[in-house]
Design a protein around this motif. Structure first.
Motif, PDB file in Angstrom:
ATOM      1  N   UNK A 156      78.329  -8.306   6.677  1.00  0.00           N
ATOM      2  CA  UNK A 156      78.166  -8.629   5.073  1.00  0.00           C
ATOM      3  C   UNK A 156      78.143  -9.996   5.060  1.00  0.00           C
ATOM      4  N   UNK A 157      78.769 -10.674   5.635  1.00  0.00           N
ATOM      5  CA  UNK A 157      78.908 -12.225   5.403  1.00  0.00           C
ATOM      6  C   UNK A 157      78.477 -12.804   6.566  1.00  0.00           C
ATOM      7  N   UNK A 158      77.335 -13.119   7.075  1.00  0.00           N
ATOM      8  CA  UNK A 158      77.062 -13.489   8.496  1.00  0.00           C
ATOM      9  C   UNK A 158      77.231 -14.967   8.706  1.00  0.00           C
ATOM     10  N   UNK A 159      77.387 -15.763   7.701  1.00  0.00           N
ATOM     11  CA  UNK A 159      77.889 -17.333   7.721  1.00  0.00           C
ATOM     12  C   UNK A 159      79.464 -17.421   7.857  1.00  0.00           C
ATOM     13  N   UNK A 160      80.135 -16.358   7.996  1.00  0.00           N
ATOM     14  CA  UNK A 160      81.535 -16.451   8.191  1.00  0.00           C
ATOM     15  C   UNK A 160      81.983 -17.155   9.218  1.00  0.00           C
ATOM     16  N   UNK A 161      83.140 -17.915   9.203  1.00  0.00           N
ATOM     17  CA  UNK A 161      83.345 -18.715  10.504  1.00  0.00           C
ATOM     18  C   UNK A 161      84.444 -18.007  10.818  1.00  0.00           C
ATOM     19  N   UNK A 162      84.872 -18.012  12.453  1.00  0.00           N
ATOM     20  CA  UNK A 162      85.920 -17.240  12.907  1.00  0.00           C
ATOM     21  C   UNK A 162      86.844 -18.172  13.859  1.00  0.00           C
ATOM     22  N   UNK A 163      87.472 -17.278  14.877  1.00  0.00           N
ATOM     23  CA  UNK A 163      88.505 -18.102  15.605  1.00  0.00           C
ATOM     24  C   UNK A 163      87.910 -19.103  16.592  1.00  0.00           C
ATOM     25  N   UNK A 170      95.835 -11.984  15.742  1.00  0.00           N
ATOM     26  CA  UNK A 170      95.207 -11.821  14.778  1.00  0.00           C
ATOM     27  C   UNK A 170      94.128 -12.517  14.130  1.00  0.00           C
ATOM     28  N   UNK A 171      93.015 -12.211  14.622  1.00  0.00           N
ATOM     29  CA  UNK A 171      92.033 -13.241  14.556  1.00  0.00           C
ATOM     30  C   UNK A 171      91.354 -13.059  12.836  1.00  0.00           C
ATOM     31  N   UNK A 172      91.055 -14.181  12.603  1.00  0.00           N
ATOM     32  CA  UNK A 172      90.669 -14.348  11.064  1.00  0.00           C
ATOM     33  C   UNK A 172      89.295 -14.618  10.990  1.00  0.00           C
ATOM     34  N   UNK A 173      88.547 -14.325   9.866  1.00  0.00           N
ATOM     35  CA  UNK A 173      86.991 -14.734   9.606  1.00  0.00           C
ATOM     36  C   UNK A 173      87.164 -15.229   8.084  1.00  0.00           C
ATOM     37  N   UNK A 174      86.466 -16.209   7.932  1.00  0.00           N
ATOM     38  CA  UNK A 174      86.281 -16.840   6.450  1.00  0.00           C
ATOM     39  C   UNK A 174      85.037 -17.046   5.925  1.00  0.00           C
ATOM     40  N   UNK A 175      84.694 -16.626   4.820  1.00  0.00           N
ATOM     41  CA  UNK A 175      83.401 -16.809   4.002  1.00  0.00           C
ATOM     42  C   UNK A 175      83.693 -17.913   3.232  1.00  0.00           C
TER      43      UNK A 175
END
Length: 406
Positions: A156-163, A170-175
């Protein structure tokens, strides 16, 4: 490395720039290896005219500092920034006593809920657990215990950045959006201990919202697989916070968040119920049903899960608005246990809409409550404020004025 701004003498069109200068000064003190020290003089306050505090890593919460200092500026506060104590190395043996919350006074006069040592430790722990820096975390946070939800979030948010690397616990992804107004999703894994761990550290970033999305066991005859559950209260059978927050203290979901969630579900024509969620630390609770059935019945619980009450209880402790959105994946008391094939089919069918609902509600909160959700119920009656909500009349008794959650 000292700066004072008397906002009573600053024209309205210059306030934002002066707030920026104050935040820049705090960051400069941090880069110099000191804890930035903030002093706020509030001439309108009869009981607490001066508040002081030290921070660590002010850049990590800059959006929050800008917002709350902006509120103080409107009221004509006098704000000073200087270099405080030398920052402790995280290997320093003095760190342990400094972060110990055993004798923590929830009502102490403060600018911020956490001391700088606690902030620094939690910011480092967040990097360790999630693989992402504190500056990436957004104001609206979704927690899940399923990698599938993360997959749908990323779709849904392909531009989100991740680990920064694989294998994070506990991997996080941020839009990302300006002003940290985007959405963060964290896969916290399964269980009450993980839920406490992540919320202990997430709290120092002062998110405007934390929402737990996941699956649950439905307990009522008329619930169907796929029905949604909104928690309005929690039965805490998780045990991990009992010594820190007595079971006699009621913990409920944020009313405004629940209202927005219910509106979203009704607009989509989805089946849902609102009620008590029973959170247990025993994944196989149905194998020991005789030990819990009285509590399930007496609490009028709708569903059982393993994280929601823990997240909500820590949100209550740390003044963070929390809500829960669960989907019924099984009904172990009604001959519908969680079986592999059935569960896989259910997850595949439900997970995308589940994530879409959470993202949509986060967007609504961003639009309707840019200054933060109403959260006066999360403060003690005699707890001090950092700022004041813009819509509140100045004539209110100070202890009743909603403002920063600190």
């Amino acid at each position: 490395m000292s700066l004072t701004v008397d906002f009573a003498a600053v024209p309205e069109d210059q306030r934002a720039a002066e707030v920026e200068r104050l935040c820049d000064a705090m960051e400069a003190a941090g880069r110099a290896g000191r804890y930035p020290r903030l002093t706020v003089e509030r001439p309108w306050s009869a009981h607490n005219p001066v508040l002081e505090g030290e921070f660590a890593s002010p850049r990590a919460i800059r959006w929050y500092l800008e917002r709350e200092l902006g509120r103080l500026a409107v009221r004509g506060a006098r704000v000073s920034v200087c270099a405080g104590r030398e920052a402790l190395d995280l290997h320093d043996p003095r760190l342990g006593p400094a972060v110990d919350e055993t004798s923590w006074d929830l009502r102490r006069k403060k600018l911020f809920l956490f001391g700088p040592e606690r902030m620094a430790l939690s910011i480092d722990r967040l990097q360790h657990y999630t693989g992402t820096s504190a500056e990436c975390f957004q104001r609206y946070v979704l927690l899940t215990n399923y990698a599938w939800h993360v997959e749908e979030f990323r779709a849904a948010r392909p531009d989100a950045i991740g680990p920064d690397a694989g294998g994070r616990q506990m991997p996080a992804w941020h839009y990302l959006l300006p002003g940290r107004a985007g959405v963060t999703m964290i896969n916290i894994g399964v269980g009450t201990s993980n839920a406490k761990t992540i919320t202990d550290h997430l709290a120092v970033l002062r998110p405007d919202m934390v929402m737990m999305i996941g699956h649950c066991a439905g307990l009522r005859n008329h619930q169907e697989i796929g029905d949604l559950v909104l928690a309005n209260a929690y039965m805490r059978d998780d045990r991990v916070l009992d010594d820190l927050l007595p079971l006699s203290v009621p913990v409920v979901s944020n009313h405004t968040l629940n209202t927005l969630l219910l509106d979203e579900l009704n607009a989509r024509g989805l089946r849902s119920r609102m009620g008590v969620v029973f959170t247990t630390g025993n994944r196989n609770w149905e194998l020991n049903l005789a030990q819990v059935e009285d509590r399930l019945r007496l609490s009028r619980a709708l569903a059982v899960d393993m994280e929601s009450a823990t997240v909500a209880a820590n949100g209550f402790r740390y003044r963070i608005p929390v809500a829960t959105l669960l989907a019924v994946s099984d009904k172990p008391l009604h001959a519908r246990p969680k079986l592999s094939t059935d569960a896989q089919d259910f997850y595949a069918a439900s997970r995308r809409e589940h994530v879409e609902i959470a993202i949509s509600v986060a967007a609504t909160v961003r639009e309707l409550y840019p200054g933060g959700l109403p959260a006066a119920d999360l403060r003690s009656a005699d707890e001090p404020l950092l700022g004041m909500a813009e819509h509140e009349p100045a004539s209110m008794a100070e202890e009743d004025q909603p403002g920063a959650r600190g």
